[in-house]
Design a protein around this motif. Structure first.
Motif, PDB file in Angstrom:
ATOM      1  N   LYS A  21      28.895  44.660  27.944  1.00  0.00           N
ATOM      2  CA  LYS A  21      29.545  43.534  27.230  1.00  0.00           C
ATOM      3  C   LYS A  21      31.467  43.293  27.584  1.00  0.00           C
ATOM      4  O   LYS A  21      31.265  45.107  27.673  1.00  0.00           O
ATOM      5  N   ILE A  22      31.689  42.436  27.552  1.00  0.00           N
ATOM      6  CA  ILE A  22      33.065  42.862  27.927  1.00  0.00           C
ATOM      7  C   ILE A  22      33.902  41.556  27.250  1.00  0.00           C
ATOM      8  O   ILE A  22      32.825  40.824  27.072  1.00  0.00           O
ATOM      9  N   ASP A  23      34.843  41.455  26.387  1.00  0.00           N
ATOM     10  CA  ASP A  23      35.740  40.622  25.805  1.00  0.00           C
ATOM     11  C   ASP A  23      37.253  40.327  26.886  1.00  0.00           C
ATOM     12  O   ASP A  23      37.771  40.939  26.551  1.00  0.00           O
ATOM     13  N   LEU A  24      37.218  39.176  26.911  1.00  0.00           N
ATOM     14  CA  LEU A  24      38.334  38.686  27.400  1.00  0.00           C
ATOM     15  C   LEU A  24      39.669  38.036  26.987  1.00  0.00           C
ATOM     16  O   LEU A  24      38.739  37.006  26.026  1.00  0.00           O
ATOM     17  N   TYR A  25      40.615  38.505  26.763  1.00  0.00           N
ATOM     18  CA  TYR A  25      41.914  38.143  25.898  1.00  0.00           C
ATOM     19  C   TYR A  25      41.470  36.308  26.386  1.00  0.00           C
ATOM     20  O   TYR A  25      42.136  36.855  28.120  1.00  0.00           O
ATOM     21  N   MET A  26      41.816  35.498  26.089  1.00  0.00           N
ATOM     22  CA  MET A  26      42.654  34.266  25.878  1.00  0.00           C
ATOM     23  C   MET A  26      43.731  34.201  25.037  1.00  0.00           C
ATOM     24  O   MET A  26      43.618  34.743  24.068  1.00  0.00           O
ATOM     25  N   ASP A  27      44.666  33.117  25.939  1.00  0.00           N
ATOM     26  CA  ASP A  27      45.301  33.150  24.689  1.00  0.00           C
ATOM     27  C   ASP A  27      45.685  31.949  23.983  1.00  0.00           C
ATOM     28  O   ASP A  27      46.224  32.418  22.642  1.00  0.00           O
ATOM     29  N   THR A  28      44.079  31.295  23.577  1.00  0.00           N
ATOM     30  CA  THR A  28      44.796  30.275  22.225  1.00  0.00           C
ATOM     31  C   THR A  28      42.787  30.479  22.343  1.00  0.00           C
ATOM     32  O   THR A  28      42.060  30.682  22.731  1.00  0.00           O
ATOM     33  N   TYR A  29      42.543  30.546  20.873  1.00  0.00           N
ATOM     34  CA  TYR A  29      41.475  29.915  20.190  1.00  0.00           C
ATOM     35  C   TYR A  29      40.485  29.414  20.865  1.00  0.00           C
ATOM     36  O   TYR A  29      39.576  29.441  21.771  1.00  0.00           O
ATOM     37  N   LYS A  30      41.294  27.772  20.795  1.00  0.00           N
ATOM     38  CA  LYS A  30      40.787  26.465  22.039  1.00  0.00           C
ATOM     39  C   LYS A  30      39.962  27.093  22.725  1.00  0.00           C
ATOM     40  O   LYS A  30      38.663  27.020  23.302  1.00  0.00           O
ATOM     41  N   GLU A  31      40.262  27.974  23.470  1.00  0.00           N
ATOM     42  CA  GLU A  31      40.232  28.700  25.393  1.00  0.00           C
ATOM     43  C   GLU A  31      38.655  29.525  24.521  1.00  0.00           C
ATOM     44  O   GLU A  31      38.245  29.153  25.732  1.00  0.00           O
ATOM     45  N   CYS A  32      39.135  30.317  23.784  1.00  0.00           N
ATOM     46  CA  CYS A  32      37.686  31.122  23.486  1.00  0.00           C
ATOM     47  C   CYS A  32      36.816  30.163  23.108  1.00  0.00           C
ATOM     48  O   CYS A  32      35.532  30.433  23.211  1.00  0.00           O
ATOM     49  N   ILE A  33      36.801  29.198  22.313  1.00  0.00           N
ATOM     50  CA  ILE A  33      35.333  28.895  21.961  1.00  0.00           C
ATOM     51  C   ILE A  33      35.550  27.539  23.498  1.00  0.00           C
ATOM     52  O   ILE A  33      33.874  27.406  23.543  1.00  0.00           O
ATOM     53  N   GLN A  34      35.547  27.617  24.433  1.00  0.00           N
ATOM     54  CA  GLN A  34      35.448  27.077  25.214  1.00  0.00           C
ATOM     55  C   GLN A  34      34.327  27.396  26.096  1.00  0.00           C
ATOM     56  O   GLN A  34      33.992  27.947  27.072  1.00  0.00           O
ATOM     57  N   PHE A  35      34.939  29.061  26.616  1.00  0.00           N
ATOM     58  CA  PHE A  35      34.764  29.689  27.424  1.00  0.00           C
ATOM     59  C   PHE A  35      33.255  30.665  26.965  1.00  0.00           C
ATOM     60  O   PHE A  35      31.761  30.574  27.291  1.00  0.00           O
ATOM     61  N   GLY A  36      33.053  30.412  25.452  1.00  0.00           N
ATOM     62  CA  GLY A  36      31.995  31.020  24.778  1.00  0.00           C
ATOM     63  C   GLY A  36      31.502  32.145  25.032  1.00  0.00           C
ATOM     64  O   GLY A  36      31.804  33.322  25.258  1.00  0.00           O
ATOM     65  N   ARG A  37      29.787  32.743  25.618  1.00  0.00           N
ATOM     66  CA  ARG A  37      29.424  33.726  25.677  1.00  0.00           C
ATOM     67  C   ARG A  37      28.684  32.982  27.056  1.00  0.00           C
ATOM     68  O   ARG A  37      28.213  32.487  27.339  1.00  0.00           O
ATOM     69  N   ARG A  38      28.955  34.375  28.265  1.00  0.00           N
ATOM     70  CA  ARG A  38      28.700  33.880  29.531  1.00  0.00           C
ATOM     71  C   ARG A  38      28.127  35.328  30.201  1.00  0.00           C
ATOM     72  O   ARG A  38      29.042  36.612  29.726  1.00  0.00           O
ATOM     73  N   THR A  39      26.912  35.104  30.929  1.00  0.00           N
ATOM     74  CA  THR A  39      26.513  36.305  31.495  1.00  0.00           C
ATOM     75  C   THR A  39      27.609  36.554  33.159  1.00  0.00           C
ATOM     76  O   THR A  39      27.866  35.325  33.422  1.00  0.00           O
ATOM     77  N   GLY A  40      27.821  37.117  33.206  1.00  0.00           N
ATOM     78  CA  GLY A  40      28.917  37.654  34.448  1.00  0.00           C
ATOM     79  C   GLY A  40      28.707  38.817  34.961  1.00  0.00           C
ATOM     80  O   GLY A  40      27.038  39.835  34.837  1.00  0.00           O
ATOM     81  N   THR A  41      29.831  39.090  36.354  1.00  0.00           N
ATOM     82  CA  THR A  41      29.538  40.784  36.544  1.00  0.00           C
ATOM     83  C   THR A  41      31.324  40.966  36.143  1.00  0.00           C
ATOM     84  O   THR A  41      32.338  40.422  36.953  1.00  0.00           O
ATOM     85  N   GLY A  42      31.154  42.219  36.263  1.00  0.00           N
ATOM     86  CA  GLY A  42      32.618  42.764  36.214  1.00  0.00           C
ATOM     87  C   GLY A  42      32.190  43.679  37.236  1.00  0.00           C
ATOM     88  O   GLY A  42      31.585  44.834  37.485  1.00  0.00           O
ATOM     89  N   TYR A  43      33.333  43.466  38.093  1.00  0.00           N
ATOM     90  CA  TYR A  43      33.785  45.180  39.527  1.00  0.00           C
ATOM     91  C   TYR A  43      34.580  45.467  38.605  1.00  0.00           C
ATOM     92  O   TYR A  43      35.826  44.872  38.642  1.00  0.00           O
ATOM     93  N   LEU A  44      34.185  46.861  38.932  1.00  0.00           N
ATOM     94  CA  LEU A  44      34.890  48.143  38.885  1.00  0.00           C
ATOM     95  C   LEU A  44      35.569  48.236  39.959  1.00  0.00           C
ATOM     96  O   LEU A  44      34.882  49.325  41.004  1.00  0.00           O
ATOM     97  N   LEU A  45      37.083  48.418  39.838  1.00  0.00           N
ATOM     98  CA  LEU A  45      37.862  48.929  41.427  1.00  0.00           C
ATOM     99  C   LEU A  45      37.840  49.973  41.135  1.00  0.00           C
ATOM    100  O   LEU A  45      38.350  50.749  40.316  1.00  0.00           O
ATOM    101  N   ALA A  46      37.271  50.677  42.132  1.00  0.00           N
ATOM    102  CA  ALA A  46      37.324  52.061  42.449  1.00  0.00           C
ATOM    103  C   ALA A  46      38.070  52.992  43.140  1.00  0.00           C
ATOM    104  O   ALA A  46      37.861  51.903  44.253  1.00  0.00           O
ATOM    105  N   ASP A  47      38.466  53.872  43.383  1.00  0.00           N
ATOM    106  CA  ASP A  47      38.836  54.524  44.839  1.00  0.00           C
ATOM    107  C   ASP A  47      38.373  55.201  45.581  1.00  0.00           C
ATOM    108  O   ASP A  47      36.943  55.397  45.368  1.00  0.00           O
TER     109      ASP A  47
END
Length: 100
Positions: A74-100
């Protein structure tokens, strides 16, 4: 940002902002919360990791694993406003770990 290989991890993505649900203005690593910061499970994404996050219907883009409080893939992404958080909700996604 790192320019090495990508490691893709399927995640459940949510959003958070300062001032709600007990969230302050400092991350677990001591930085100030801001767009581009993510809360993660440090066993999945080590603290300080550079990530690129794509969630269903949007690209959050580059972010850094600077905060904790999540469990598992799970990943929790920082948003500037509470409204943005509500609009984002919960989504399935992909986190790409950038590795050397």
């Amino acid at each position: 940002m790192n320019s090495g290989a990508l490691i893709a991890v399927t995640v459940t993505a949510t959003a958070y902002t300062a001032g709600y649900d007990g969230v302050g203005t400092r991350t677990a690593t001591g930085t100030t919360v801001h767009k581009g910061v993510a809360a993660v499970d440090k066993r999945v994404f080590p603290l300080g990791s550079d990530l690129y996050v794509v969630a269903k219907g949007m690209e959050y883009g580059y972010t850094s694993a600077e905060d904790t409080g999540m469990k598992g893939q799970k990943i929790d992404l920082y948003m500037d406003t509470y409204k943005e958080c509500i609009q984002f909700g919960r989504r399935t996604g992909t986190g790409y770990l950038l590795a050397d």
